[in-house]
Design an enzyme around this catalytic site. Structure first.
Site, PDB file in Angstrom:
ATOM      1  N   ASN A 154       0.803  -1.232   0.000  1.00 26.94           N
ATOM      2  CA  ASN A 154       0.000   0.000   0.000  1.00 26.94           C
ATOM      3  C   ASN A 154       0.837   1.284   0.000  1.00 26.94           C
ATOM      4  O   ASN A 154       0.647   2.152  -0.840  1.00 26.94           O
ATOM      5  CB  ASN A 154      -1.009  -0.010   1.147  1.00 26.94           C
ATOM      6  CG  ASN A 154      -0.360  -0.245   2.500  1.00 26.94           C
ATOM      7  OD1 ASN A 154       0.769  -0.713   2.613  1.00 26.94           O
ATOM      8  ND2 ASN A 154      -1.089   0.081   3.549  1.00 26.94           N
ATOM      9  N   SER A 232      -0.840  -7.898   7.660  1.00 29.65           N
ATOM     10  CA  SER A 232      -2.050  -8.345   8.351  1.00 29.65           C
ATOM     11  C   SER A 232      -1.730  -8.944   9.720  1.00 29.65           C
ATOM     12  O   SER A 232      -0.630  -9.463   9.958  1.00 29.65           O
ATOM     13  CB  SER A 232      -2.791  -9.378   7.511  1.00 29.65           C
ATOM     14  OG  SER A 232      -2.093 -10.620   7.518  1.00 29.65           O
ATOM     15  N   THR A 233      -2.721  -8.901  10.601  1.00 31.12           N
ATOM     16  CA  THR A 233      -2.558  -9.464  11.940  1.00 31.12           C
ATOM     17  C   THR A 233      -2.351 -10.975  11.911  1.00 31.12           C
ATOM     18  O   THR A 233      -1.486 -11.483  12.644  1.00 31.12           O
ATOM     19  CB  THR A 233      -3.768  -9.079  12.815  1.00 31.12           C
ATOM     20  OG1 THR A 233      -3.751  -7.647  12.997  1.00 31.12           O
ATOM     21  CG2 THR A 233      -3.703  -9.748  14.173  1.00 31.12           C
ATOM     22  N   VAL A 235      -0.837 -12.847   9.720  1.00 32.71           N
ATOM     23  CA  VAL A 235       0.557 -13.091   9.339  1.00 32.71           C
ATOM     24  C   VAL A 235       1.490 -12.631  10.459  1.00 32.71           C
ATOM     25  O   VAL A 235       2.484 -13.297  10.766  1.00 32.71           O
ATOM     26  CB  VAL A 235       0.902 -12.384   8.010  1.00 32.71           C
ATOM     27  CG1 VAL A 235       2.386 -12.547   7.689  1.00 32.71           C
ATOM     28  CG2 VAL A 235       0.057 -12.939   6.883  1.00 32.71           C
ATOM     29  N   GLU A 253       3.854  -4.013  12.597  1.00 34.40           N
ATOM     30  CA  GLU A 253       2.739  -3.074  12.457  1.00 34.40           C
ATOM     31  C   GLU A 253       1.668  -3.782  11.666  1.00 34.40           C
ATOM     32  O   GLU A 253       1.864  -4.125  10.496  1.00 34.40           O
ATOM     33  CB  GLU A 253       3.186  -1.793  11.760  1.00 34.40           C
ATOM     34  CG  GLU A 253       2.147  -0.702  11.936  1.00 34.40           C
ATOM     35  CD  GLU A 253       1.713  -0.111  10.623  1.00 34.40           C
ATOM     36  OE1 GLU A 253       0.486  -0.201  10.331  1.00 34.40           O
ATOM     37  OE2 GLU A 253       2.546   0.429   9.896  1.00 34.40           O
ATOM     38  N   CYS A 287      -3.214   1.106   6.679  1.00 37.42           N
ATOM     39  CA  CYS A 287      -3.480   0.518   8.002  1.00 37.42           C
ATOM     40  C   CYS A 287      -4.109   1.526   8.943  1.00 37.42           C
ATOM     41  O   CYS A 287      -4.875   1.159   9.836  1.00 37.42           O
ATOM     42  CB  CYS A 287      -2.182  -0.018   8.597  1.00 37.42           C
ATOM     43  SG  CYS A 287      -0.848   1.213   8.601  1.00 37.42           S
TER      44      CYS A 287
END
Length: 485
Positions: A154, A232-233, A235, A253, A287
């Site tokens: 992103n 992502s959370t 991962v 993060e 995010c």
């Protein structure tokens, strides 16, 4: 400069073609055109790269602070000289608007500028009191070693450089894997900048590959001391398990469900202005993007009406057009996912105030109103131009709903009472809260990071210095010590 020719991994100071039989087409998400075709690096190449980084780091750690600063200054020079070409690549490769691309370059250069302050930290020696007579206690900061860096699609350049620049400034080496969808912005352009800057071979390495080729090898290398990951959370949790089993440090993060809270005494017009930016910059694929608008009931109707009217005016389309605000999502899978979120919410009875349209990977904004905070829609990280507006019965109710999520990255509160706003900010369970602003904020000299399932560790100077160095105690006994036995 034609960055599209940078279709190889950068290993030990050389541009090396991947040994895999597989290739990856790096596509423009707006029109589907192929920007470059990449031969992917293999597991063997990755393992060799970690050894190269380990050996290179041992020498780089000996370099002077001035040497490190000279490299960083040349990196900044590279970005300044090639800014227009870099902005063009960011728009074409990420689907981000020209505004987003310029913001990303500014953030990237800002990170390198801030990293110029870090090499001197390695030269500082702190003395602390000793409990033993004739002893001196000194505390040193040493480079950590090899740092594993994994960045997302992103804001690929910014979110890569916030690990890479501090790591190198503090005497570490880096093995970096960008998302192949943004191989240039997230990796190859950064490699070119450090090559231009004369960084010694092997200190920065950029691997263009995917999980099918390397599995968990980026995480499991015995030569890496820290894993820095943005994504992502789920991962992030997987990384945490592996790092924990190997006693590695992590800087994670992860996901967010960021609330934008409008209190009873807020200025609605100003709140709407901030809300538009914080939701729709880069199509909501950040995010920190606003995920839930939680509006006090006294302002609810006014906010909804003004917000929807403004959203209708947002220009959508080709991100290379300077007028465009909302461009395409990164790929078809993400567009499908966003479309499914919308359809599932409708089936569950969510009320649509503005219906979006899809054309290819381009999804124009959708606005849901009267959303229940405990609904699947409100509890999902949307990562798309979908807005959800929730009514709060009171200011306390707004804070309560804001905290009703497993995530805690960023948040925002609009109020005319700044003192009370700051006290309420401390009650919001997130790593960052912005009063009378939106949720998408980042600076190189603040502690950037989340709470709960939104991550571990803090980026930003000086917090990142602690993350990326080893603290060592050295005691010096000036006169012989008498022992009790």
């Amino acid at each position: 400069m034609d960055f599209k020719t940078l279709d190889k991994s950068f290993i030990n100071g050389e541009w090396i073609e991947g040994h895999s039989k597989r290739t990856f087409d790096n596509q423009n998400p707006y029109d589907g055109s192929v920007l470059q075709t990449i031969k992917l690096a293999t597991l063997d190449q990755l393992e060799d790269t970690f050894l190269i980084a380990k050996n290179a780091q041992e020498e780089w750690a000996k370099s002077s602070s001035e040497d490190k600063k000279n490299v960083l200054e040349k990196v900044i020079e590279f970005y300044e000289q090639n800014r227009d070409d870099i902005v063009e690549i960011i728009t074409k490769e990420t689907g981000g608007s020209v505004i987003k691309a310029n913001v990303e370059v500014d953030l990237t250069v800002g990170l390198v500028n801030e990293a110029l302050n870090m090499p001197d930290e390695l030269d500082k020696v702190e003395e602390v009191p000793a409990g033993v007579e004739n002893r001196v206690n000194r505390v040193h900061k040493l480079p950590l070693g090899v740092i594993t860096s994994i960045s997302p699609f992103n804001f690929p350049m910014n979110l890569s450089m916030r690990t890479i620049a501090p790591a190198i400034a503090l005497g570490n080496s880096v093995v970096h894997k960008p998302d192949a969808q943004t191989a240039m912005a997230g990796g190859s352009i950064i490699a070119k900048a450090f090559e231009y800057a004369g960084l010694p071979k092997g200190v920065f390495n950029c691997i263009l590959t995917d999980l099918e080729e390397i599995g968990d090898a980026m995480l499991e290398s015995p030569h890496s001391q820290l894993i820095s990951f943005t994504g992502s959370t789920p991962v992030g949790k997987h990384i945490g398990k592996i790092a924990g089993s190997m006693l590695k440090r992590v800087a994670l993060e992860l996901g967010g469900n960021n609330p934008f809270i409008v209190l009873q005494d807020a200025n609605v017009d100003k709140a709407v202005d901030a809300a538009i930016f914080g939701k729709f910059i880069h199509q909501g694929q950040i995010c920190m993007s606003i995920n839930r608008f939680i509006i006090h009931q006294d302002h609810y109707d006014e906010f909804v009406n003004k917000f929807v009217d403004r959203v209708k005016e947002i220009p959508c389309g080709d991100p290379t057009n300077p007028e465009t605000i909302v461009g395409p999502l990164i790929n078809e899978e993400q567009a499908d996912k966003a479309e499914k979120i919308i359809e599932d919410a409708k089936k569950a009875g969510a009320k649509v105030a503005l219906e979006g349209k899809r054309e290819g990977n381009l999804l124009t904004p959708t606005v849901f109103v009267d959303v229940e905070n405990n609904s699947e829609l409100a509890q999902t990280e949307l990562f798309s131009p979908i807005a959800t507006i929730i009514k709060a019965e009171s200011d306390d109710h707004a804070i309560e709903m804001a905290n009703d999520t497993p995530f805690g990255l960023s948040s925002a509160i609009f109020t005319e009472d700044l003192t009370e706003g700051e006290q309420l900010a401390l009650k919001v369970e997130s790593g960052m809260t912005h009063i009378n602003d939106q949720t998408v904020n980042d600076h190189p000299n603040v502690p950037f990071g989340g709470a709960k399932e939104s991550g571990m560790g803090r980026f930003g100077n000086p917090w990142i210095v602690e993350e990326f160095t080893m603290t060592k105690w050295v005691s010096i006994q000036k006169e012989y010590r008498e022992y009790p036995f």
